[in-house]
Structure formats: structure tokens, C-alpha cells
Design a protein around this motif. Sequence first.
Motif, PDB file in Angstrom:
ATOM      1  N   GLY A  47       0.802  -1.219   0.000  1.00  0.00           N
ATOM      2  CA  GLY A  47       0.000   0.000   0.000  1.00  0.00           C
ATOM      3  C   GLY A  47       0.835   1.269   0.000  1.00  0.00           C
ATOM      4  O   GLY A  47       1.949   1.299   0.526  1.00  0.00           O
ATOM      5  N   LYS A  48       0.293   2.329  -0.569  1.00  0.00           N
ATOM      6  CA  LYS A  48       1.010   3.609  -0.649  1.00  0.00           C
ATOM      7  C   LYS A  48       0.887   4.426   0.634  1.00  0.00           C
ATOM      8  O   LYS A  48       1.661   5.348   0.858  1.00  0.00           O
ATOM      9  N   ARG A  49      -0.148   4.163   1.463  1.00  0.00           N
ATOM     10  CA  ARG A  49      -0.397   4.887   2.720  1.00  0.00           C
ATOM     11  C   ARG A  49      -0.837   6.338   2.473  1.00  0.00           C
ATOM     12  O   ARG A  49      -0.631   7.205   3.321  1.00  0.00           O
ATOM     13  N   VAL A  50      -1.425   6.608   1.305  1.00  0.00           N
ATOM     14  CA  VAL A  50      -1.820   7.977   0.964  1.00  0.00           C
ATOM     15  C   VAL A  50      -2.833   8.528   1.964  1.00  0.00           C
ATOM     16  O   VAL A  50      -2.704   9.668   2.435  1.00  0.00           O
ATOM     17  N   ARG A  51      -3.834   7.741   2.319  1.00  0.00           N
ATOM     18  CA  ARG A  51      -4.922   8.245   3.169  1.00  0.00           C
ATOM     19  C   ARG A  51      -4.456   8.575   4.584  1.00  0.00           C
ATOM     20  O   ARG A  51      -4.698   9.685   5.057  1.00  0.00           O
ATOM     21  N   PRO A  52      -3.789   7.646   5.290  1.00  0.00           N
ATOM     22  CA  PRO A  52      -3.306   8.022   6.619  1.00  0.00           C
ATOM     23  C   PRO A  52      -2.251   9.120   6.576  1.00  0.00           C
ATOM     24  O   PRO A  52      -2.148   9.923   7.510  1.00  0.00           O
ATOM     25  N   TYR A  53      -1.480   9.172   5.506  1.00  0.00           N
ATOM     26  CA  TYR A  53      -0.464  10.219   5.367  1.00  0.00           C
ATOM     27  C   TYR A  53      -1.115  11.599   5.262  1.00  0.00           C
ATOM     28  O   TYR A  53      -0.705  12.542   5.957  1.00  0.00           O
ATOM     29  N   LEU A  54      -2.136  11.716   4.425  1.00  0.00           N
ATOM     30  CA  LEU A  54      -2.826  13.000   4.281  1.00  0.00           C
ATOM     31  C   LEU A  54      -3.510  13.401   5.587  1.00  0.00           C
ATOM     32  O   LEU A  54      -3.484  14.576   5.978  1.00  0.00           O
ATOM     33  N   ALA A  55      -4.142  12.427   6.244  1.00  0.00           N
ATOM     34  CA  ALA A  55      -4.788  12.719   7.528  1.00  0.00           C
ATOM     35  C   ALA A  55      -3.762  13.230   8.538  1.00  0.00           C
ATOM     36  O   ALA A  55      -4.006  14.195   9.268  1.00  0.00           O
ATOM     37  N   SER A  56      -2.593  12.601   8.561  1.00  0.00           N
ATOM     38  CA  SER A  56      -1.542  12.994   9.496  1.00  0.00           C
ATOM     39  C   SER A  56      -0.979  14.367   9.167  1.00  0.00           C
ATOM     40  O   SER A  56      -0.681  15.155  10.073  1.00  0.00           O
ATOM     41  N   LEU A  57      -0.824  14.660   7.872  1.00  0.00           N
ATOM     42  CA  LEU A  57      -0.289  15.958   7.477  1.00  0.00           C
ATOM     43  C   LEU A  57      -1.176  17.096   7.969  1.00  0.00           C
ATOM     44  O   LEU A  57      -0.682  18.081   8.542  1.00  0.00           O
ATOM     45  N   LEU A  58      -2.478  16.996   7.732  1.00  0.00           N
ATOM     46  CA  LEU A  58      -3.354  18.085   8.152  1.00  0.00           C
ATOM     47  C   LEU A  58      -3.450  18.135   9.671  1.00  0.00           C
ATOM     48  O   LEU A  58      -3.494  19.222  10.268  1.00  0.00           O
ATOM     49  N   TYR A  59      -3.466  16.980  10.292  1.00  0.00           N
ATOM     50  CA  TYR A  59      -3.539  16.918  11.756  1.00  0.00           C
ATOM     51  C   TYR A  59      -2.340  17.623  12.394  1.00  0.00           C
ATOM     52  O   TYR A  59      -2.496  18.455  13.299  1.00  0.00           O
ATOM     53  N   THR A  60      -1.141  17.309  11.941  1.00  0.00           N
ATOM     54  CA  THR A  60       0.053  17.907  12.533  1.00  0.00           C
ATOM     55  C   THR A  60       0.188  19.387  12.178  1.00  0.00           C
ATOM     56  O   THR A  60       0.661  20.184  12.986  1.00  0.00           O
ATOM     57  N   ASN A  61      -0.253  19.767  10.973  1.00  0.00           N
ATOM     58  CA  ASN A  61      -0.176  21.173  10.586  1.00  0.00           C
ATOM     59  C   ASN A  61      -1.177  22.043  11.333  1.00  0.00           C
ATOM     60  O   ASN A  61      -1.034  23.265  11.367  1.00  0.00           O
ATOM     61  N   LEU A  62      -2.178  21.405  11.931  1.00  0.00           N
ATOM     62  CA  LEU A  62      -3.129  22.135  12.765  1.00  0.00           C
ATOM     63  C   LEU A  62      -2.754  22.065  14.244  1.00  0.00           C
ATOM     64  O   LEU A  62      -3.536  22.463  15.108  1.00  0.00           O
ATOM     65  N   GLY A  63      -1.563  21.537  14.519  1.00  0.00           N
ATOM     66  CA  GLY A  63      -1.072  21.535  15.886  1.00  0.00           C
ATOM     67  C   GLY A  63      -1.156  20.207  16.603  1.00  0.00           C
ATOM     68  O   GLY A  63      -0.811  20.116  17.793  1.00  0.00           O
ATOM     69  N   GLY A  64      -1.611  19.154  15.939  1.00  0.00           N
ATOM     70  CA  GLY A  64      -1.737  17.858  16.592  1.00  0.00           C
ATOM     71  C   GLY A  64      -0.401  17.156  16.775  1.00  0.00           C
ATOM     72  O   GLY A  64       0.541  17.384  16.008  1.00  0.00           O
ATOM     73  N   SER A 215     -13.482  23.929  12.055  1.00  0.00           N
ATOM     74  CA  SER A 215     -13.572  25.164  11.274  1.00  0.00           C
ATOM     75  C   SER A 215     -14.181  24.918   9.898  1.00  0.00           C
ATOM     76  O   SER A 215     -13.787  23.990   9.181  1.00  0.00           O
ATOM     77  N   ALA A 216     -15.119  25.779   9.516  1.00  0.00           N
ATOM     78  CA  ALA A 216     -15.726  25.696   8.187  1.00  0.00           C
ATOM     79  C   ALA A 216     -14.698  26.032   7.112  1.00  0.00           C
ATOM     80  O   ALA A 216     -14.752  25.492   5.999  1.00  0.00           O
ATOM     81  N   ARG A 217     -13.760  26.915   7.440  1.00  0.00           N
ATOM     82  CA  ARG A 217     -12.724  27.293   6.468  1.00  0.00           C
ATOM     83  C   ARG A 217     -11.819  26.099   6.157  1.00  0.00           C
ATOM     84  O   ARG A 217     -11.479  25.856   4.997  1.00  0.00           O
ATOM     85  N   ILE A 218     -11.451  25.347   7.184  1.00  0.00           N
ATOM     86  CA  ILE A 218     -10.622  24.155   6.980  1.00  0.00           C
ATOM     87  C   ILE A 218     -11.396  23.113   6.174  1.00  0.00           C
ATOM     88  O   ILE A 218     -10.833  22.448   5.296  1.00  0.00           O
ATOM     89  N   LYS A 219     -12.671  22.973   6.447  1.00  0.00           N
ATOM     90  CA  LYS A 219     -13.506  22.016   5.711  1.00  0.00           C
ATOM     91  C   LYS A 219     -13.542  22.368   4.228  1.00  0.00           C
ATOM     92  O   LYS A 219     -13.433  21.487   3.366  1.00  0.00           O
ATOM     93  N   ARG A 220     -13.678  23.673   3.914  1.00  0.00           N
ATOM     94  CA  ARG A 220     -13.697  24.108   2.507  1.00  0.00           C
ATOM     95  C   ARG A 220     -12.363  23.803   1.835  1.00  0.00           C
ATOM     96  O   ARG A 220     -12.312  23.385   0.673  1.00  0.00           O
TER      97      ARG A 220
END
Length: 271
Positions: A47-64, A215-220
Motif C-alpha cells: 500500500g502507498k499509505r496515501v490516506r493516513p499520510y494525508l490525515a496525518s499531514l493536516l492533523y500535525t499542521n493544525l497543531g496535533g 472550522s468551516a474554512r478548513i472544511k472548505r
Amino acid sequence: MTLAHFRQQFDPILFATLKIYQMRLPVVESSLLTELLRYPEQLFQGGKRVRPYLASLLYTNLGGELSNETLRFFSALEFLQAFCLIHDDIIDEGETRHGIPTLHRYTHRQLQQKGRRGNCKHLGNAQAMLIGDLIFSWSMDLARQGPGNMLVRLRSQELFFRMIDEVVIGQLMDVDLSTRATATLTEIEQKMRLKTAGYTFVKPLEIGASLCSSSARIKRFCEEFGGALGLAFQWQDDLFDLTGNIARTKKTCFSDLLTRQQTPYTHHIRT
């Protein structure tokens, strides 16, 4: 964080989690069933791990903070992907996945080699479907164990369940369109948005963000960026089906034409 660096953190947790679920299974005397239940380990390897990677990127960039607990929660995305691929390969009659035989094809051959009775092709499909369902159950169990307080967990679970709805409807559209002589580009794009863009890009981004923000802005941002990236990814994947080398793509080529899939390229070929 590069994808390679992420995989160094994520993969040990993914395979440890898979091993825990496998060890919880009832012990069976059949050596064939034991072998088949272990076969998904090989599918996970590629597997390429694209989905968990993207989830992790946004999570950490938002302070997680990318803890083991969070990575284990994100592994639900990879478990769900394994389930989808097993079923998708049956639907598309795929021969290979990640450079190895698809689960249903491998099972079919094993049944034949062992001289089992009955329609081995049909029963191979049935066994693969059941193993896929088992992995789906594990993904649902992981999805309910997300980090954060109850509100955060409910928010991430709602997105996870909505993602399942979308990918299943997208797959239903895919099968329906394959039974038709023609399809409009609008229908094809809607299928691509549900089956690929939303499932692979938009919802994983939203799930990662949901652990830190509502945030609605993040959702958009997730919808617009993920949607555009997902369509581009699917256009490329469909092109590789026609022009790719199986040694490079690690999956059956020309399957879209053979199974009458409706893609932007087959649409123009047929019309």
C-alpha cells in the motif's frame, strides 16, 4: 514530513495492529484457512499509505501531536482500503494487486491445487469476500477508538462513516455504468469524486483536521484541494490502465476496457 518518513513511523503500528486482530481470531484446524487469513499481510505491504499520510499531514499542521494512539486510529483508513481493494478486485476480476495475485485469484488457485470440490472460482470469490468483511469489521473497530474527547471522537467517526457511504455509492455507480453502452462525462466525474476524490483525499484530510478543528474554512480547504487532487489522481490512474507497464503499476492493465469501465478515456474511445 515526507511520505517515506511517515511510513517509518506508521507501518510498524499498522502491522502490529493487524497482528493483534489476527491473534484474536478463533483458531481453526484448516491450514488453508490459516494461510488465507494471513494473506492480507502481503496486500498491506504494497500500500502507498496515501490516506493516513494525508490525515496525518493536516492533523500535525493544525497543531496535533502524532502519537502512537493517533497513528493507530489513522490505520483504520488503511484497513478500510484493504477491504475495498479485496472487493474491488473481485468486481473487476483483477489478476494482480501490488505485484502479487489478488486474494480471490490466489484462493481460487489454492482450492484447485488442493483438489477441493465445487466451483472453485466462485468459492474463491466467496472466501475473499468474507476475509474482506473481516478486515472491514476491524476498520470499524479502529474508527471508534480515536483520540480526543467524546465530541472529537464522534466528529471523526461521522466523517469515517460518511466516507464509507460515499465510496460504496461510488462503487455502485461504477458497476452500474459498466453495464451501459455509454455514460455522460458528468456521470463519470461524479463517480470519480465519490469513489476516489472523496474517499482518498477529501475525507482523510477532513478526518485528520477533525481531531483538531471544526472550522468551516478548513472544511472548505479539504473539499476544494482534496477534490481537485483526487480528480487529477484518478485521471492519471485511468491513463496508466491503458498505457502503464504491469511491472511498474503492479496491477492488471487494460482492465477498464475489458470490464467495460466508464472512464474519461474509455468514453472517448467508445464514442
